[in-house]
Design an enzyme around this catalytic site. Structure first.
Site, PDB file in Angstrom:
ATOM      1  N   LYS A 178       0.871  -1.178   0.000  1.00 25.40           N
ATOM      2  CA  LYS A 178       0.000   0.000   0.000  1.00 25.40           C
ATOM      3  C   LYS A 178       0.909   1.229   0.000  1.00 25.40           C
ATOM      4  O   LYS A 178       1.698   1.436   0.922  1.00 25.40           O
ATOM      5  CB  LYS A 178      -0.903   0.003   1.233  1.00 25.40           C
ATOM      6  CG  LYS A 178      -1.741   1.273   1.313  1.00 25.40           C
ATOM      7  CD  LYS A 178      -2.776   1.219   2.421  1.00 25.40           C
ATOM      8  CE  LYS A 178      -3.550   2.519   2.500  1.00 25.40           C
ATOM      9  NZ  LYS A 178      -4.547   2.497   3.561  1.00 25.40           N
ATOM     10  N   ARG A 188     -10.831   9.835   1.780  1.00 23.94           N
ATOM     11  CA  ARG A 188     -10.669  10.561   3.048  1.00 23.94           C
ATOM     12  C   ARG A 188     -11.774  11.600   3.216  1.00 23.94           C
ATOM     13  O   ARG A 188     -12.188  11.883   4.343  1.00 23.94           O
ATOM     14  CB  ARG A 188      -9.272  11.193   3.120  1.00 23.94           C
ATOM     15  CG  ARG A 188      -8.179  10.129   3.215  1.00 23.94           C
ATOM     16  CD  ARG A 188      -6.786  10.731   3.248  1.00 23.94           C
ATOM     17  NE  ARG A 188      -5.758   9.705   3.110  1.00 23.94           N
ATOM     18  CZ  ARG A 188      -4.461   9.960   2.964  1.00 23.94           C
ATOM     19  NH1 ARG A 188      -4.032  11.208   2.969  1.00 23.94           N
ATOM     20  NH2 ARG A 188      -3.594   8.973   2.831  1.00 23.94           N
ATOM     21  N   LYS A 236      -2.114  -1.550  -3.825  1.00 27.43           N
ATOM     22  CA  LYS A 236      -2.988  -0.385  -3.735  1.00 27.43           C
ATOM     23  C   LYS A 236      -2.151   0.886  -3.815  1.00 27.43           C
ATOM     24  O   LYS A 236      -1.191   0.973  -3.058  1.00 27.43           O
ATOM     25  CB  LYS A 236      -3.738  -0.442  -2.395  1.00 27.43           C
ATOM     26  CG  LYS A 236      -4.552   0.790  -2.102  1.00 27.43           C
ATOM     27  CD  LYS A 236      -5.194   0.646  -0.755  1.00 27.43           C
ATOM     28  CE  LYS A 236      -5.910   1.947  -0.434  1.00 27.43           C
ATOM     29  NZ  LYS A 236      -6.463   1.946   0.887  1.00 27.43           N
TER      30      LYS A 236
HETATM   31  C1  PBG Z   1      -7.035   3.887   5.444  1.00 24.43           C
HETATM   32  C2  PBG Z   1      -7.546   3.563   4.077  1.00 24.43           C
HETATM   33  C3  PBG Z   1      -7.429   4.428   2.998  1.00 24.43           C
HETATM   34  C4  PBG Z   1      -8.060   3.811   1.908  1.00 24.43           C
HETATM   35  C5  PBG Z   1      -8.538   2.571   2.358  1.00 24.43           C
HETATM   36  N1  PBG Z   1      -8.204   2.423   3.700  1.00 24.43           N
HETATM   37  C6  PBG Z   1      -6.854   5.804   2.917  1.00 24.43           C
HETATM   38  C7  PBG Z   1      -5.551   6.065   3.514  1.00 24.43           C
HETATM   39  O1  PBG Z   1      -4.675   5.206   3.623  1.00 24.43           O
HETATM   40  O2  PBG Z   1      -5.370   7.214   3.912  1.00 24.43           O
HETATM   41  C8  PBG Z   1      -8.176   4.423   0.552  1.00 24.43           C
HETATM   42  C9  PBG Z   1      -9.123   3.797  -0.414  1.00 24.43           C
HETATM   43  C10 PBG Z   1      -9.487   4.658  -1.569  1.00 24.43           C
HETATM   44  O3  PBG Z   1      -8.905   5.741  -1.812  1.00 24.43           O
HETATM   45  O4  PBG Z   1     -10.409   4.245  -2.306  1.00 24.43           O
HETATM   46  N2  PBG Z   1      -6.836   2.873   6.322  1.00 24.43           N
END
Ligand code: PBG
Length: 314
Positions: A178, A188, A236
């Site tokens: 990620k 967010r 991701k």
């Molecule tokens: C946070 C989380 C995020 C997403 C999924 N879980 C955002 C981040 O890491 O700040 C993003 C998913 C998306 O943008 O569709 N635990």
């Protein structure tokens, strides 16, 4: 006859944003066509998706500020509506596959995935919370636990916590690679979960999410997650990281998941709304490219639309 890649609705996972209350359906302005929904509307949405052939869902909660604290205790409280909603979905649709989100950010007043102290993320103390959160989610009926937090050692800790609590059949879809990406903005907004601005809170997630410049590091993360007991390895974002998806697919035997994130979907929606791209053609091509690169399971905000297009074209 000779087509090499066949993408079907079976490969797709629909994300859903949950809020408390009743009859709530609020559109996310930076992700048109996606909503924060209360349980009544979520049940309708799940039913519609399932009638189109989408059976897998990943759930994210929008938690009221009053339930947020430094260590995310609400995440494993029996009062957490996220757990109640999951249970209600599983009671009504036992055959669906529900994937959870494990991370502190929806529950943290600091807006980080881990505990913040002295301007730093405290990795090992965070693991304790993640373990409790995962056990509470397994108890609520989630089929797969989805750690999105990127703390070191969390897959092992979660696996041990689940096993000790008797949830040996609950799987782990690990966010393996990620990246600290600029493409999470609409998500967010949806959850109001961005890091808070303050001198003693890290302003971004770069100390635990990966550097977008690194590919070998994804292999290292995948080796660790495999050893620690992950059942899926996730990349991701997805569209901007096709090389990472392909590399994990080549080097590991576990199923590969790709998260086609909010910003990646929002770009395409915006271009289509402007009349610059044709949604019915560009959207399936984007999803197909993820499957061609090696993603077995694809989390995408387009899952439901893809399924209805498929049915329309039969
Ligand atoms: C946070 C989380 C995020 C997403 C999924 N879980 C955002 C981040 O890491 O700040 C993003 C998913 C998306 O943008 O569709 N635990």
């Amino acid at each position: 006859m000779v087509r090499e890649t066949q993408l079907t609705s079976n490969h797709l996972i629909q994300p859903l944003f949950l809020v408390g209350g009743t009859q709530v359906k609020e559109e996310i302005s930076s992700l048109p066509g996606n909503y924060r929904m209360s349980l009544d509307n979520i049940l309708k949405e799940v039913e519609e998706c399932m009638s189109l052939g989408i059976n897998s869902f990943i759930l994210f909660p929008a938690i009221p500020e009053i339930h947020k604290d430094k260590t995310g205790t609400h995440s494993y409280s029996s009062e957490n509506f996220y757990l109640k909603v999951a249970l209600a979905i599983k009671v009504r649709f036992p055959e669906c596959c529900l994937i959870s989100d494990v991370a502190l950010d929806p529950y943290s007043i600091d807006g980080h995935d881990g505990i913040v102290r002295g301007g730093k993320i405290i990795n090992d103390e965070t693991l304790e919370v993640l373990g409790k959160m995962a056990v509470a989610q397994a108890g609520a009926g989630f089929d797969l636990i989805g750690p999105s937090d990127m703390m070191d050692g969390r897959v092992r800790h979660i696996r041990q916590s689940l096993d000790q609590a008797g949830y040996t059949n609950t799987g782990i879809m690990s966010y393996t690679a990620k990246y600290a990406s600029a493409f999470y903005g609409p998500f967010r907004d949806a959850l109001d979960s961005a890091p808070k601005e303050s001198a003693d809170i890290p302003k971004d997630k770069k100390t635990y999410q990966m550097d977008p410049a690194n590919k070998k590091e994804a292999l290292l993360e995948a080796t660790l997650d495999t050893e620690e007991g992950a059942d899926f390895l996730m990349v991701k974002p997805a569209l901007h990281y096709l090389d990472v998806i392909a590399s994990l697919k080549q080097n590991f035997d576990l199923p590969i998941a790709a998260y086609h994130v909010s910003g990646e979907c929002a770009m395409l929606i915006a271009a289509c709304q402007n009349g610059w791209l044709d949604y019915e053609k560009a959207m399936p091509e984007a999803l197909l490219s993820l499957h061609r690169a090696g993603a077995d399971a694809i989390i995408t905000y387009f899952a439901k639309d893809f399924a209805s297009l498929q049915i329309g074209h039969k």
